[in-house]
Design a protein around this motif. Structure first.
Motif, PDB file in Angstrom:
ATOM      1  N   VAL A 182     -18.478  55.819  54.213  1.00  0.00           N
ATOM      2  CA  VAL A 182     -19.036  54.636  53.556  1.00  0.00           C
ATOM      3  C   VAL A 182     -18.565  53.401  54.313  1.00  0.00           C
ATOM      4  O   VAL A 182     -17.383  53.254  54.615  1.00  0.00           O
ATOM      5  CB  VAL A 182     -18.565  54.547  52.077  1.00  0.00           C
ATOM      6  CG1 VAL A 182     -19.048  53.260  51.439  1.00  0.00           C
ATOM      7  CG2 VAL A 182     -19.022  55.756  51.293  1.00  0.00           C
TER       8      VAL A 182
ATOM      9  N   HIS B 203     -14.894  47.152  55.671  1.00  0.00           N
ATOM     10  CA  HIS B 203     -14.076  48.241  55.134  1.00  0.00           C
ATOM     11  C   HIS B 203     -14.804  49.552  55.413  1.00  0.00           C
ATOM     12  O   HIS B 203     -16.009  49.665  55.202  1.00  0.00           O
ATOM     13  CB  HIS B 203     -13.880  48.064  53.627  1.00  0.00           C
ATOM     14  CG  HIS B 203     -13.099  49.162  52.997  1.00  0.00           C
ATOM     15  ND1 HIS B 203     -11.729  49.223  53.083  1.00  0.00           N
ATOM     16  CD2 HIS B 203     -13.474  50.242  52.291  1.00  0.00           C
ATOM     17  CE1 HIS B 203     -11.318  50.292  52.445  1.00  0.00           C
ATOM     18  NE2 HIS B 203     -12.365  50.924  51.948  1.00  0.00           N
ATOM     19  N   ASN B 204     -14.055  50.528  55.899  1.00  0.00           N
ATOM     20  CA  ASN B 204     -14.618  51.829  56.213  1.00  0.00           C
ATOM     21  C   ASN B 204     -13.850  52.885  55.429  1.00  0.00           C
ATOM     22  O   ASN B 204     -12.626  52.915  55.442  1.00  0.00           O
ATOM     23  CB  ASN B 204     -14.490  52.086  57.724  1.00  0.00           C
ATOM     24  CG  ASN B 204     -15.166  53.350  58.154  1.00  0.00           C
ATOM     25  OD1 ASN B 204     -15.933  53.935  57.412  1.00  0.00           O
ATOM     26  ND2 ASN B 204     -14.863  53.766  59.360  1.00  0.00           N
ATOM     27  N   SER B 205     -14.574  53.777  54.746  1.00  0.00           N
ATOM     28  CA  SER B 205     -13.947  54.846  53.975  1.00  0.00           C
ATOM     29  C   SER B 205     -14.479  56.186  54.467  1.00  0.00           C
ATOM     30  O   SER B 205     -15.692  56.427  54.454  1.00  0.00           O
ATOM     31  CB  SER B 205     -14.261  54.670  52.495  1.00  0.00           C
ATOM     32  OG  SER B 205     -13.685  55.702  51.740  1.00  0.00           O
TER      33      SER B 205
ATOM     34  N   GLN C  64     -18.535  49.132  54.249  1.00  0.00           N
ATOM     35  CA  GLN C  64     -18.674  48.023  53.309  1.00  0.00           C
ATOM     36  C   GLN C  64     -18.403  46.701  54.010  1.00  0.00           C
ATOM     37  O   GLN C  64     -17.259  46.278  54.157  1.00  0.00           O
ATOM     38  CB  GLN C  64     -17.717  48.201  52.127  1.00  0.00           C
ATOM     39  CG  GLN C  64     -17.867  47.125  51.075  1.00  0.00           C
ATOM     40  CD  GLN C  64     -16.962  47.368  49.893  1.00  0.00           C
ATOM     41  OE1 GLN C  64     -16.268  48.372  49.804  1.00  0.00           O
ATOM     42  NE2 GLN C  64     -16.976  46.425  48.962  1.00  0.00           N
TER      43      GLN C  64
ATOM     44  N   ASP D  96     -18.209  42.628  54.230  1.00  0.00           N
ATOM     45  CA  ASP D  96     -17.769  41.652  53.237  1.00  0.00           C
ATOM     46  C   ASP D  96     -17.804  40.260  53.857  1.00  0.00           C
ATOM     47  O   ASP D  96     -17.360  40.064  54.988  1.00  0.00           O
ATOM     48  CB  ASP D  96     -16.343  41.995  52.789  1.00  0.00           C
ATOM     49  CG  ASP D  96     -15.827  41.049  51.734  1.00  0.00           C
ATOM     50  OD1 ASP D  96     -16.479  40.923  50.686  1.00  0.00           O
ATOM     51  OD2 ASP D  96     -14.769  40.440  51.960  1.00  0.00           O
TER      52      ASP D  96
ATOM     53  N   GLN E 119     -23.791  54.088  52.265  1.00  0.00           N
ATOM     54  CA  GLN E 119     -23.416  55.476  52.549  1.00  0.00           C
ATOM     55  C   GLN E 119     -24.058  55.849  53.888  1.00  0.00           C
ATOM     56  O   GLN E 119     -25.220  56.192  53.962  1.00  0.00           O
ATOM     57  CB  GLN E 119     -23.922  56.393  51.436  1.00  0.00           C
ATOM     58  CG  GLN E 119     -23.456  57.824  51.545  1.00  0.00           C
ATOM     59  CD  GLN E 119     -22.042  58.001  51.011  1.00  0.00           C
ATOM     60  OE1 GLN E 119     -21.682  57.417  50.004  1.00  0.00           O
ATOM     61  NE2 GLN E 119     -21.255  58.806  51.683  1.00  0.00           N
TER      62      GLN E 119
ATOM     63  N   THR F 131     -20.771  41.330  49.166  1.00  0.00           N
ATOM     64  CA  THR F 131     -20.368  42.609  49.726  1.00  0.00           C
ATOM     65  C   THR F 131     -21.410  43.661  49.375  1.00  0.00           C
ATOM     66  O   THR F 131     -22.187  43.490  48.423  1.00  0.00           O
ATOM     67  CB  THR F 131     -18.972  43.021  49.224  1.00  0.00           C
ATOM     68  OG1 THR F 131     -18.558  44.190  49.928  1.00  0.00           O
ATOM     69  CG2 THR F 131     -18.958  43.279  47.746  1.00  0.00           C
ATOM     70  N   TYR F 132     -21.445  44.723  50.146  1.00  0.00           N
ATOM     71  CA  TYR F 132     -22.402  45.802  49.928  1.00  0.00           C
ATOM     72  C   TYR F 132     -21.815  47.095  50.475  1.00  0.00           C
ATOM     73  O   TYR F 132     -21.212  47.092  51.544  1.00  0.00           O
ATOM     74  CB  TYR F 132     -23.727  45.491  50.640  1.00  0.00           C
ATOM     75  CG  TYR F 132     -24.762  46.565  50.468  1.00  0.00           C
ATOM     76  CD1 TYR F 132     -25.484  46.670  49.284  1.00  0.00           C
ATOM     77  CD2 TYR F 132     -25.005  47.480  51.480  1.00  0.00           C
ATOM     78  CE1 TYR F 132     -26.431  47.661  49.122  1.00  0.00           C
ATOM     79  CE2 TYR F 132     -25.953  48.478  51.318  1.00  0.00           C
ATOM     80  CZ  TYR F 132     -26.655  48.561  50.148  1.00  0.00           C
ATOM     81  OH  TYR F 132     -27.588  49.536  49.974  1.00  0.00           O
ATOM     82  N   GLN F 133     -21.973  48.200  49.761  1.00  0.00           N
ATOM     83  CA  GLN F 133     -21.524  49.498  50.261  1.00  0.00           C
ATOM     84  C   GLN F 133     -22.730  50.294  50.741  1.00  0.00           C
ATOM     85  O   GLN F 133     -23.735  50.384  50.034  1.00  0.00           O
ATOM     86  CB  GLN F 133     -20.823  50.307  49.166  1.00  0.00           C
ATOM     87  CG  GLN F 133     -19.434  49.861  48.877  1.00  0.00           C
ATOM     88  CD  GLN F 133     -18.714  50.818  47.938  1.00  0.00           C
ATOM     89  OE1 GLN F 133     -19.324  51.623  47.250  1.00  0.00           O
ATOM     90  NE2 GLN F 133     -17.395  50.717  47.911  1.00  0.00           N
TER      91      GLN F 133
END
Length: 77
Positions: A39, A72-74, A41, A43, A33, A29-31
């Protein structure tokens, strides 16, 4: 790595079914910006011998290996 207990393996042998063993799992996984407020991410997961190589619904073959992709999105406001 996960391993089926010796009791479960003995039960499988006594029941004359496929004997369960090890399960191996890899996750990458990697985040990133993307913007100051977002952010992303991605996976990736791969599982070898899920449930230690448990039999599938037929009882004749083992459950196949699995590849899992996710994102995943934040967003922060």
């Amino acid at each position: 790595i996960g391993r089926a207990s010796s009791g479960l393996r003995q039960f499988d042998r006594d029941s004359q079914t496929l004997v369960q063993g090890n399960e191996n799992h890899l996750e990458l996984t990697y985040q990133a910006q993307v913007t100051p407020w977002m952010v992303m991410q991605p996976d990736f997961q791969y599982v070898w011998h899920p449930s230690g190589g448990a039999p599938d619904w037929t009882g004749l073959r083992r459950v196949g290996d699995e590849a899992i992709f996710g994102l995943h999105n934040s967003i922060t406001f």
